[in-house]
Enzyme design. Structure first.
Site, short mmCIF file in Angstrom:
data_model
loop_
_atom_site.label_atom_id
_atom_site.label_comp_id
_atom_site.label_asym_id
_atom_site.label_seq_id
_atom_site.Cartn_x
_atom_site.Cartn_y
_atom_site.Cartn_z
N THR A 133 -31.42 51.81 -11.96
CA THR A 133 -32.41 52.85 -12.24
C THR A 133 -32.53 53.15 -13.75
OG1 THR A 133 -32.77 55.24 -11.98
CG2 THR A 133 -30.52 54.50 -11.78
N ASP A 134 -33.66 53.71 -14.14
CA ASP A 134 -33.82 54.12 -15.55
C ASP A 134 -32.97 55.34 -15.88
OD1 ASP A 134 -35.27 56.04 -14.15
OD2 ASP A 134 -37.15 55.75 -15.22
N GLU A 135 -32.46 56.04 -14.83
CA GLU A 135 -31.71 57.28 -15.09
C GLU A 135 -30.41 57.04 -15.84
OE1 GLU A 135 -31.49 60.26 -12.15
OE2 GLU A 135 -33.46 59.80 -11.34
N TYR A 159 -25.32 61.19 -9.76
CA TYR A 159 -26.00 59.98 -9.28
C TYR A 159 -26.15 58.96 -10.40
CZ TYR A 159 -30.00 56.93 -8.42
OH TYR A 159 -30.82 55.83 -8.34
N LYS A 163 -24.48 55.19 -10.80
CA LYS A 163 -25.27 53.95 -10.96
C LYS A 163 -24.87 53.25 -12.27
CE LYS A 163 -28.20 52.46 -8.76
NZ LYS A 163 -28.23 51.53 -7.59
N HIS A 292 -31.26 68.97 -15.50
CA HIS A 292 -32.52 68.26 -15.20
C HIS A 292 -33.00 67.43 -16.41
CE1 HIS A 292 -36.74 68.84 -13.17
NE2 HIS A 292 -36.39 67.56 -13.28
P1 NAD Z 1 -32.67 55.20 -0.08
O1 NAD Z 1 -31.73 56.35 -0.19
O2 NAD Z 1 -34.00 55.41 0.52
O3 NAD Z 1 -31.97 54.03 0.75
C1 NAD Z 1 -30.63 53.67 0.58
C2 NAD Z 1 -30.23 52.76 1.75
O4 NAD Z 1 -28.86 52.36 1.55
C3 NAD Z 1 -30.28 53.46 3.11
O5 NAD Z 1 -30.90 52.61 4.06
C4 NAD Z 1 -28.83 53.69 3.46
O6 NAD Z 1 -28.57 53.68 4.86
C5 NAD Z 1 -28.16 52.50 2.78
N1 NAD Z 1 -26.74 52.73 2.46
C6 NAD Z 1 -26.21 53.84 1.87
N2 NAD Z 1 -24.87 53.70 1.76
C7 NAD Z 1 -24.55 52.48 2.27
C8 NAD Z 1 -23.34 51.75 2.41
N3 NAD Z 1 -22.17 52.27 2.00
N4 NAD Z 1 -23.37 50.52 2.96
C9 NAD Z 1 -24.57 49.99 3.37
N5 NAD Z 1 -25.75 50.63 3.28
C10 NAD Z 1 -25.75 51.87 2.73
O7 NAD Z 1 -32.77 54.61 -1.56
P2 NAD Z 1 -34.01 53.97 -2.31
O8 NAD Z 1 -34.82 55.03 -2.93
O9 NAD Z 1 -34.64 52.98 -1.40
O10 NAD Z 1 -33.26 53.20 -3.49
C11 NAD Z 1 -32.74 51.91 -3.30
C12 NAD Z 1 -32.04 51.45 -4.55
O11 NAD Z 1 -32.96 51.45 -5.64
C13 NAD Z 1 -30.88 52.35 -4.99
O12 NAD Z 1 -29.84 51.54 -5.48
C14 NAD Z 1 -31.48 53.20 -6.10
O13 NAD Z 1 -30.48 53.58 -7.02
C15 NAD Z 1 -32.45 52.24 -6.72
N6 NAD Z 1 -33.63 52.84 -7.36
C16 NAD Z 1 -34.39 53.76 -6.70
C17 NAD Z 1 -35.53 54.29 -7.31
C18 NAD Z 1 -36.42 55.28 -6.61
O14 NAD Z 1 -37.33 55.82 -7.23
N7 NAD Z 1 -36.23 55.56 -5.32
C19 NAD Z 1 -35.88 53.86 -8.60
C20 NAD Z 1 -35.06 52.94 -9.26
C21 NAD Z 1 -33.95 52.42 -8.61
O1 DAU Z 2 -36.01 57.34 -12.14
C1 DAU Z 2 -35.58 56.62 -11.01
C2 DAU Z 2 -34.97 57.59 -10.04
O2 DAU Z 2 -36.04 58.35 -9.50
C3 DAU Z 2 -34.18 56.92 -8.92
O3 DAU Z 2 -33.08 56.26 -9.47
C4 DAU Z 2 -33.70 57.95 -7.89
O4 DAU Z 2 -33.05 57.29 -6.81
C5 DAU Z 2 -34.92 58.69 -7.39
O5 DAU Z 2 -34.50 59.71 -6.50
C6 DAU Z 2 -35.69 59.31 -8.55
O6 DAU Z 2 -34.93 60.39 -9.18
P1 DAU Z 2 -35.62 61.77 -9.62
O7 DAU Z 2 -34.60 62.80 -9.72
O8 DAU Z 2 -36.52 61.55 -10.78
O9 DAU Z 2 -36.57 61.95 -8.31
P2 DAU Z 2 -36.92 63.22 -7.41
O10 DAU Z 2 -37.96 62.74 -6.45
O11 DAU Z 2 -35.72 63.88 -6.85
O12 DAU Z 2 -37.58 64.21 -8.47
C7 DAU Z 2 -38.70 63.81 -9.26
C8 DAU Z 2 -39.01 64.96 -10.22
O13 DAU Z 2 -39.49 66.08 -9.45
C9 DAU Z 2 -37.81 65.48 -10.98
O14 DAU Z 2 -38.22 65.88 -12.28
C10 DAU Z 2 -37.36 66.70 -10.19
C11 DAU Z 2 -38.66 67.24 -9.65
N1 DAU Z 2 -38.56 67.93 -8.34
C12 DAU Z 2 -37.96 67.29 -7.31
C13 DAU Z 2 -37.85 67.92 -6.07
C14 DAU Z 2 -37.16 67.21 -4.91
C15 DAU Z 2 -39.13 69.20 -8.21
O15 DAU Z 2 -39.70 69.77 -9.14
N2 DAU Z 2 -39.02 69.80 -6.97
C16 DAU Z 2 -38.40 69.23 -5.91
O16 DAU Z 2 -38.31 69.86 -4.83
#
Ligand code: NAD
Ligand code: DAU
Length: 363
Positions: A133-135, A159, A163, A292
Site C-alpha cells: 500500500t501507499d500508506e 495497519y 504492511k 489521520h
Molecule cells: P480485504 O480486507 O477486503 O481482504 C483481505 C482478505 O484476506 C480477506 O478475504 C480475508 O479473509 C483474507 N485473510 C485475512 N487474514 C488471512 C490469513 N491469516 N490467512 C489467509 N487469508 C486471510 O482487503 P483488500 O482491501 O482486498 O486488500 C487486499 C490487499 O491489498 C491487502 O494486502 C492490502 O494491504 C492491499 N491494499 C489494499 C488497498 C485498498 O484500497 N483496499 C490499497 C492498496 C493495497
Molecule cells: O491508501 C491505500 C489504503 O487505502 C489501503 O492500504 C487500505 O487497506 C485501505 O483501507 C485504504 O485506507 P484508508 O484509511 O485511506 O481508507 P478508508 O476507506 O478507511 O478511509 C478513506 C478516507 O476516508 C480516510 O481519509 C478516512 C476517511 N473516512 C473513512 C471512514 C471509514 C471518513 O472520513 N469517514 C469514515 O467513516
C-alpha cells in the site's frame, strides 16, 4: 502451471481472481482464511469452474502452504491476504501483526523452501508478488511531491506499520536468499465487492439508507483513488514483466478530498436513486481518526514507463460504475451487513452517533 492467490475472497483479491479468468485459463489456488472481510459470494460466478481451487486456510499455516505449492506446481504467488482496515488496526492492532507480519513471514518461508528445490528453469521463472500500500510512505502536505518508489517509509497507523514490516521482510528475502519477489504500493481502491467498512461503500450504503455520512475531522484529507480493475491489470502486468527485486507504485492520479468524494457520491445517488435526494443533507462531521494521514499521492511513472500500464477508468466513470453496482446488488449488501458488521459500526461510530453536524470550528 498454477498461481497461488492469498486473500482471494476479499475485495481486491476476488476482483483479481475474476479478472484473471477474463485473461487466462491458468488455474488459481485461492487460499483464504475467510475472516469477516472474506466472502465466497464474491466468487459465486466461479462455482463449478475447475480452474478455481478454493482452500480455506491461514497463511500462517506453513505446512499447508508448502503442500499447496508442491501439489499444484505453483509458478507464482500473488499475496493479498491481510488485515486491511486502518480503523480496526487502531481498535485492535494484534491481528494486524499476526497476519500481515507473521503471516507474510511464514508465506515467505514456505515459498523459499519450495522455490529452492525447483529445477533451475522453474526457479528462475518463479515469482512472489507482494501487494502493498501507499500508506507505508506516511503522509504528505499539500504541494509536496507524490510518493515515489524511493520515498522513505514513515508508516503512521498500526495497519501501515504492519504492511511496512511485511514489505521489509519481502525485500530481505530477495536480497538475502535471492527469492524473485515483486512489491507493489497502490493507492486507495474502490469498486465492486468492497466491504462497507471502507469509505466509499460505507457512504453509498448509508446514503441509500438515509443514515448519516460520517466525515472524519474537516473532510479535507486527500486520497488518490484507483478503480479496482485498474489495480488488477497493473498486478497482472507486474507479474508478467516486472523485474525481480523491484518495487512499483500504482495510482490513479485522482487526488480528491473526502468531502469531494462524498459530494460526488451524493450527486450520483440524487440522479440514480432520487427518492432520498438531496443526499448531501446527510453529511455529518465526526471526531477525527487518531493519527489521520492528511494526504496520499502516488507517482506511478515507473510502471507507466517500464511496463506500459495506465488506468482505464477516470474517477467519474469508476465511481458511477461502483454506485450502480451497489444499487444493483442488494442481496450481497444484505449478506455482508449482518450482525458482526452492525457490531463494528456501533463500536466504532458509537451508539450516540452523530455527535456533531458541521465541520470543526463551524457552529
Ligand atoms: P480485504 O480486507 O477486503 O481482504 C483481505 C482478505 O484476506 C480477506 O478475504 C480475508 O479473509 C483474507 N485473510 C485475512 N487474514 C488471512 C490469513 N491469516 N490467512 C489467509 N487469508 C486471510 O482487503 P483488500 O482491501 O482486498 O486488500 C487486499 C490487499 O491489498 C491487502 O494486502 C492490502 O494491504 C492491499 N491494499 C489494499 C488497498 C485498498 O484500497 N483496499 C490499497 C492498496 C493495497
Ligand atoms: O491508501 C491505500 C489504503 O487505502 C489501503 O492500504 C487500505 O487497506 C485501505 O483501507 C485504504 O485506507 P484508508 O484509511 O485511506 O481508507 P478508508 O476507506 O478507511 O478511509 C478513506 C478516507 O476516508 C480516510 O481519509 C478516512 C476517511 N473516512 C473513512 C471512514 C471509514 C471518513 O472520513 N469517514 C469514515 O467513516
Amino acid at each position: 502451471m498454477t498461481i497461488l492467490v492469498t486473500g482471494g475472497a476479499g475485495f481486491i483479491g476476488a476482483n483479481f481472481v475474476l479478472d484473471w479468468f477474463q485473461h487466462h485459463d491458468e488455474p488459481v489456488v485461492n487460499l483464504d482464511k475467510l475472516t469477516y472481510a472474506g466472502n465466497l459470494q464474491n466468487l459465486a460466478s466461479l462455482e463449478g469452474d475447475a480452474r478455481h481451487i478454493f482452500v480455506r486456510g491461514d497463511i500462517n499455516d506453513r505446512p499447508l502452504v508448502e503442500r499447496l505449492l508442491s501439489a499444484h506446481e505453483v509458478r507464482a504467488i500473488v499475496h493479498f491476504a491481510a488485515e486491511s482496515h486502518v480503523d480496526r488496526s487502531i481498535h485492535g492492532p494484534e491481528e494486524f501483526i499476526t497476519t500481515n507480519v507473521n503471516g507474510t513471514f511464514h508465506l515467505l518461508e514456505a515459498a523459499r523452501a519450495y522455490w529452492s528445490d525447483l529445477p533451475e528453469k522453474r526457479r528462475a521463472a518463479f515469482r512472489f508478488l507482494h501487494v502493498s500500500t501507499d500508506e507505508v510512505y506516511g503522509s504528505l502536505e499539500l504541494g509536496e511531491a507524490p510518493f515515489r518508489e524511493t520515498t522513505c517509509f514513515a508508516p503512521n497507523s498500526p495497519y501501515a506499520a504492519s504492511k511496512a514490516a511485511s514489505d521489509h521482510l519481502v525485500r530481505a528475502w530477495h536480497h538475502t536468499y535471492g527469492l524473485p519477489v515483486l512489491i507493489t504500493h497502490c493507492s486507495n481502491n474502490y469498486g465492486p465487492y468492497q466491504f462497507p467498512e471502507k469509505f466509499i461503500p460505507l457512504m453509498i450504503l448509508n446514503a441509500r439508507a438515509g443514515k448519516p455520512l460520517p466525515i472524519y475531522g474537516d473532510g479535507r484529507n486527500i486520497r488518490d483513488w484507483l478503480y479496482v480493475s485498474d489495480h488488477c491489470a497493473a498486478l497482472r502486468r507486474v507479474l508478467e514483466a516486472g523485474r525481480p527485486g523491484e518495487t512499483y507504485n500504482i495510482g490513479g492520479c485522482n487526488e480528491k478530498t473526502n468531502l469531494e468524494v462524498v459530494q460526488a457520491i451524493c450527486a450520483l445517488l440524487d440522479r440514480l436513486a432520487p427518492e432520498g435526494a438531496p443526499h448531501s443533507r446527510l453529511i455529518t462531521f465526526v471526531e477525527d481518526r487518531p493519527g489521520h494521514d492528511r494526504r496520499y499521492a502516488i507517482d506511478a511513472g515507473r510502471i507507466q514507463r517500464e511496463l506500459g500500464w495506465t488506468p482505464q477508468e477516470s474517477f467519474a466513470t469508476g465511481l458511477e460504475k461502483t454506485v450502480r453496482w451497489y444499487l444493483a446488488h442488494d442481496d450481497w449488501v444484505q449478506s455482508v451487513t449482518s450482525g458482526a458488521y452492525r457490531d463494528w459500526i456501533e463500536r466504532h461510530y458509537g451508539a450516540s452517533f452523530p455527535p456533531q453536524s458541521g465541520p470543526p470550528g463551524v457552529a
